[in-house]
Design a protein around this motif. Structure first.
Motif, mmCIF file in Angstrom:
data_model
loop_
_atom_site.group_PDB
_atom_site.id
_atom_site.type_symbol
_atom_site.label_atom_id
_atom_site.label_comp_id
_atom_site.label_asym_id
_atom_site.label_seq_id
_atom_site.Cartn_x
_atom_site.Cartn_y
_atom_site.Cartn_z
ATOM 1 N N SER A 311 0.809 -1.213 0.008
ATOM 2 C CA SER A 311 -0.068 -0.028 0.001
ATOM 3 C C SER A 311 1.029 0.984 -0.014
ATOM 4 C CB SER A 311 -0.994 0.017 1.324
ATOM 5 O OG SER A 311 -0.265 0.585 2.427
ATOM 6 N N PHE A 312 0.474 2.395 -0.329
ATOM 7 C CA PHE A 312 1.319 3.631 -0.237
ATOM 8 C C PHE A 312 1.994 3.772 0.876
ATOM 9 C CE2 PHE A 312 2.467 8.161 -0.668
ATOM 10 C CZ PHE A 312 3.061 7.972 -1.763
ATOM 11 N N THR A 313 1.212 3.587 2.236
ATOM 12 C CA THR A 313 1.793 3.987 3.460
ATOM 13 C C THR A 313 2.583 2.717 3.917
ATOM 14 O OG1 THR A 313 0.165 3.132 4.821
ATOM 15 C CG2 THR A 313 -0.231 5.384 3.824
ATOM 16 N N LYS A 379 -4.884 -0.344 10.951
ATOM 17 C CA LYS A 379 -5.109 0.282 9.898
ATOM 18 C C LYS A 379 -5.042 -0.504 8.500
ATOM 19 C CE LYS A 379 -1.544 1.985 7.780
ATOM 20 N NZ LYS A 379 -0.180 2.412 7.475
ATOM 21 N N ARG A 382 -8.271 -2.687 8.079
ATOM 22 C CA ARG A 382 -9.430 -1.558 7.564
ATOM 23 C C ARG A 382 -9.088 -1.560 6.198
ATOM 24 N NH1 ARG A 382 -12.731 0.881 11.098
ATOM 25 N NH2 ARG A 382 -12.728 2.866 9.766
ATOM 26 N N TYR A 383 -7.585 -1.277 5.878
ATOM 27 C CA TYR A 383 -7.585 -0.800 4.250
ATOM 28 C C TYR A 383 -8.115 -2.069 3.501
ATOM 29 C CZ TYR A 383 -4.832 0.230 0.225
ATOM 30 O OH TYR A 383 -4.221 0.592 -1.024
ATOM 31 N N LEU A 386 -12.280 -2.618 4.085
ATOM 32 C CA LEU A 386 -13.057 -1.510 3.465
ATOM 33 C C LEU A 386 -12.748 -1.329 2.251
ATOM 34 C CD1 LEU A 386 -12.892 0.832 6.779
ATOM 35 C CD2 LEU A 386 -14.712 -0.692 5.927
ATOM 36 N N GLY A 387 -11.545 -1.629 1.476
ATOM 37 C CA GLY A 387 -11.362 -1.302 0.186
ATOM 38 C C GLY A 387 -11.881 -2.747 -0.636
#
Lengths: 479, 470
Positions: A311-313, A379, A382-383, A386-387
């Motif tokens: 992911s980006f983060t 996080k 959830r990413y 929810l994605g």
């Protein structure tokens, strides 16, 4: 508060007071309502008498249909010395079929403005169609021609073989492509299918014949080795009827049995330099042998890898790009195949930071093996959860989600249990998965770049032995 | 060819999954001869806030996801010499946090809500977007409002320096370390005079990226990043009344720029005669390029030039694919593209020679095909294929809420209204074979052009040197 700007001072007639005092409505992010649950579309399975499995998903909102035929054999089935055969066979399917030659087929596809694609990966060959409802009859007829009645004309074969050889020649232009090829060859060895490129090699491509293609097609393209996924503006009964018309006469046959492959034992961490003179960036591919798609640790690995590099983060991107600025992007992934595929961490790194970047890569690959902080775990989960809805937006998205399960025999119900699977992952699961499948003492570190400038710096790190390999990952003859 | 893809923030890991196909509910494509494609439209509602921000809403409740897509009317076409690449560098800085969003939190908060985000820059505009579950809409709007209004209070040199390094690596990864990657930017300053902002590429030069200062960031922000120089489109699963409340709440307090920027007036292109160039690169095979002056996007001949370039070298059913790749097998690939932008346009054709083939053979084949179109025109069936393809690809582009939001902003910016899909398709439906033949003569055959051969290092004998055969 925003600083008073020259533009505001200069604007005599505008209400400058309001602008000077401009404040946001809120200085903290809004609290969000609960997310809506995702309702997956209805998915129905049928099997035709010849063994062809159908998965049908009616989606009536728009007059379009996606149809994907997945044959459960791909480059894994390339015979010894014939690497690249599965992809060449797939490429040949739409170079003449039924009563149309290659150009006639291309013209008809263009005229109808449908999309008809063919291709192969390690474990599957596929033909995918996207069409409007209005052109469905013609489109399905063309698709059936391509799958069942390819002409494999000698002159088309000669042309595609030439095209393949030219593409392989051009691979030398691209450092990232050299790194990919060398990494797999070094990790698995060229005797293992995953150690070879699906596009093959020049030596092998030169030996390929039209008969090889026909034989591959006859052996593997069989209804009892295939699944047809149909998603779109169609009823279940209509889909079954059309699939029967198009593919009902396809003959079943017994399938050859492939020998099991043994993955080579992992060896101690070593750095392999592939020379790409004057390259302004170094292509990093770092990894080891990972897991099969059937792994019981699918969800812990997905959470762990998303936090590490998907992911980006994620840690790799946040460190190498957003903190250090060494790259435009860094990431990682597990290729979960029928048998264990590669784990790979990767980035294109500015040449002068090659050694510094390797230190950061190793820091993150070690760090992910220690307990993950609760906030990061939350996080990441959830990413992913929810994605998940975004993966089911269009008919093509839905077809892709289903087709991706086919080569591994994963049941459709897996799509409905994804969020539960992610939800159950604990910090202990993540750490266990990282420790078990990611061993920094047993990595292949492949760097393709300007050897003259990067090799001395990598040696000076004294992190691991440094060895020069050629563009195929083989021991280089040059000193 | 990929030359018209915007330059963006995306990385291999952060790329949005392209939703290739359609599911979004409200677009109505052609179904039968009685319902022509020109009946297609995307229902929307548009209003303007007191500070000038244009807001476009499109409700599509088929999947519980939503997208916020912001367009700022600024691109590399607004840059000055000496600061090339700045609009795109600025785009990167917009993700580094704002007064109420600490560094890193923009991405973190969105990911924790299940959302993705990205941005991109072209000659003419810069866009930013977030896509995610529908309940994340207020967060997306608040984050976008905070950086639209309050980017500068926490802007500093470390943020700029970091993204400067990232962008330099983007340049290396997308151009410098890519075969033939520097060809396009080498031809641009021949077509356009040095004072024309299209004479440099969106990514800019390494030297200019190095020269950009924090003061440049402040000045650029004040000039271009104001609500009255932007539009936001929201598409997907939301309640329009709630969305309006949030939009007004978060964006009304963002001050307008009383001196709205005007786009620069530009000099005409300077190509008055044929130019022949050669460039060496670390490649195996020579590639031949032709570039001509084109037209502005949405101007009278834009659609006809799209048709011409598609018929000549757009995919496997095009003329040059047939002759060069299929029949004579002298080229590994061939492609032609109509690159029409807001201030001006260009046409680009390229072909890669097969091993042992000299680029002059490619040139002869290309010129023969172009002359044939100019003299004998194209067939009705070829033109119908183009029209069918335009309709299908346009509709496919609108298969996702992100695609639809971007398309609404695109029309709003380039033609002044989001409601233009039908008219856009009609531009192509109206085309005749005579139109295509006319633009071949008017813009291509016998017109001044740039010829460039990219040859393997040390093999300048493989360059095309004789000009004027067309």
């Amino acid at each position: 508060m925003r600083r008073l700007s020259m533009a505001v001072i200069g604007a005599c007639l505008t209400p400058t007071v309001a602008q000077a005092q401009a404040k946001p409505a809120s200085t903290v992010p809004p609290t969000l309502s609960a997310p809506k649950p995702l309702t997956l579309p209805q998915m129905v399975e049928r099997t035709l008498p010849n063994g062809l499995r159908l998965v049908i998903v009616p989606q009536r909102e728009l007059p379009v249909v996606d149809a994907t035929l997945v044959v459960r054999s791909g480059s894994e089935a390339d015979p010894r010395g014939k690497a690249g055969l599965a992809t060449l066979t797939a490429n040949m399917l739409d170079e003449g079929a039924g009563n149309r030659d290659a150009l006639g087929l291309a013209e008809q596809i263009g005229y109808l403005a449908i999309r008809l694609g063919t291709g192969a990966t390690f474990e599957q060959s596929s033909v995918s169609l996207h069409t409007t409802r209005a052109t469905l009859d013609s489109a399905l007829a063309l698709m059936a021609d391509v799958v069942l009645r390819p002409t494999f004309a000698e002159k088309e074969f000669a042309r595609l073989k030439n095209d393949r050889l030219t593409s392989l020649l051009q691979e030398a232009d691209r450092g990232p492509a050299l790194a990919d090829r060398a990494f797999n060859a070094i990790l698995f060895g060229e005797d293992h299918p995953y150690g070879r490129s699906t596009s093959g090699t020049r030596e092998d491509a030169e030996t390929l014949t039209r008969d090889d293609v026909v034989q591959f097609w006859k052996s593997w393209y069989r209804p009892n080795n295939a699944t047809l996924v149909i998603v779109g503006d169609i009823t279940i009964a209509d889909a079954v009827a059309r699939a029967t018309t198009a593919f009902g006469a396809w003959d079943r046959a017994s399938l050859p049995v492939l020998a099991k492959n043994t993955p080579p034992a992992a060896s101690a961490t070593r750095i392999y330099v592939i020379d790409k003179p004057k390259a302004p960036q170094t292509s990093f591919r770092i990894g080891g042998i990972g897991v099969a798609r059937s792994t019981k640790d699918y969800y812990p690995l997905m959470v762990m890898n998303t936090a590490l590099g998907a992911s980006f983060t994620s840690r790799l991107n946040n460190n190498l790009r957003e903190t250090k600025g060494y790259t435009y992007g860094a990431g990682s992934g597990f290729a979960m195949r029928r048998e264990p595929g590669a784990f790979t961490a990767r980035a294109e790194i500015v040449a002068e930071k090659t050694d510094s970047a390797l230190i950061e890569f190793m820091k993150e690959l070690n760090g992910i093996r220690t307990p993950m902080p609760a906030a990061e775990l939350a996080k990441t989960k959830r990413y992913l959860q929810l994605g998940y809805a975004e993966r089911f937006e269009s008919t093509g998205d839905i077809a892709s989600q289903i087709a991706a399960l086919v080569p591994y025999g994963v049941p459709l119900t897996a799509l409905g249990t994804f969020n539960r699977g992610i939800g159950a992952v604990t910090a202990a699961d993540v750490q266990r998965a990282a420790t078990q499948y990611l061993d920094p003492s047993k990595l292949a570190i492949v760097v393709a770049g300007d050897r003259a400038s990067i090799e001395p710096a990598l040696k000076a790190l004294k992190l691991a032995p440094v060895e020069v390999r050629d563009a195929k990952g083989r021991a280089a003859i040059t000193p | 060819m990929s030359i018209w893809q915007p330059v963006g923030r995306a990385t291999a890991v952060a790329l949005l999954t392209p939703a290739l196909l359609m599911s979004a509910a409200r677009l109505l494509p052609a179904q039968s001869p009685k319902a022509p494609a020109s009946a297609s439209r995307i229902p929307f509602e548009k209003f303007t806030l007191p500070n000038g921000l244009e807001v476009i809403l499109h409700v599509d409740r088929s999947v519980p996801i939503v997208t916020v897509n912001s367009w700022y009317k600024v691109g590399s076409g607004d840059e000055k010499p000496g600061r090339t690449g700045f609009a795109h560098l600025f785009e990167h800085v917009m993700f580094m946090g704002s007064q109420h969003v600490p560094v890193g939190k923009f991405d973190e908060w969105l990911e924790a809500a299940g959302a993705n985000n990205n941005g991109s820059t072209t000659f003419d505009r810069t866009n930013y977007y977030e896509t995610g579950p529908s309940n994340a809409l207020p967060l997306m709007l608040w984050l976008d409002a905070d950086r639209m209004g309050w980017l500068l209070p926490t802007m500093d040199k470390p943020k700029l320096d970091l993204q400067r390094d990232v962008v330099k690596n983007e340049r290396r990864q997308s151009y410098d370390n890519v075969p033939y990657g520097r060809a396009y930017e080498t031809m641009l300053p021949v077509l356009f005079p040095s004072t024309h902002p299209y004479s440099w590429p969106v990514i800019g030069s390494m030297a200019d990226l190095g020269a950009a200062s924090v003061e440049d960031v402040s000045e650029f922000f004040r000039k271009y990043y104001a609500p009255n120089n932007a539009s936001i489109a929201i598409a997907g699963d939301f309640n329009a009344d709630s969305a309006k409340v949030w939009v007004r709440k978060y964006f009304n307090s963002v001050p307008r720029n009383p001196d709205a920027p005007v786009r620069p007036t530009v000099p005409p292109p300077r190509l008055t005669r044929d130019t022949i160039m050669t460039m060496e690169d670390r490649v195996q095979l020579p590639r031949l390029y032709f570039m001509w002056h084109g037209v502005k996007t949405f101007s009278a001949d834009d659609a006809a030039l799209d048709a011409l370039t598609d018929i000549v070298a757009g995919g496997k059913s095009s003329r040059l694919y047939r002759t060069m790749v299929y029949e004579k097998q002298i080229a590994q690939d061939v492609g032609m593209n109509n690159g029409a932008s807001k201030l001006d346009g260009l046409l680009l054709l390229s072909a890669t020679a097969k091993p042992g083939v000299h680029p002059k053979q490619l040139a002869a084949e290309i010129d023969a095909a172009l002359r044939d179109v100019a003299q004998n025109g194209v067939t009705e069936r070829e033109l119908t294929r183009v029209k069918n393809g335009v309709r299908a690809s346009l509709l496919d582009e609108l298969s996702s809420v992100l695609g639809k939001a971007d398309r609404l902003n695109y029309y709003n910016y380039f033609v002044g209204t989001p409601d233009y899909l039908e008219q856009d398709l009609a531009r192509y439906e109206r085309l005749t074979v005579a139109d295509v033949q006319r633009v071949a003569k008017q813009y291509v055959v016998g017109r001044p052009r740039i010829t460039m051969t990219v040859v393997p290092e040390g093999k300048t004998d493989l360059a095309f040197t004789a000009g004027g055969s067309h």
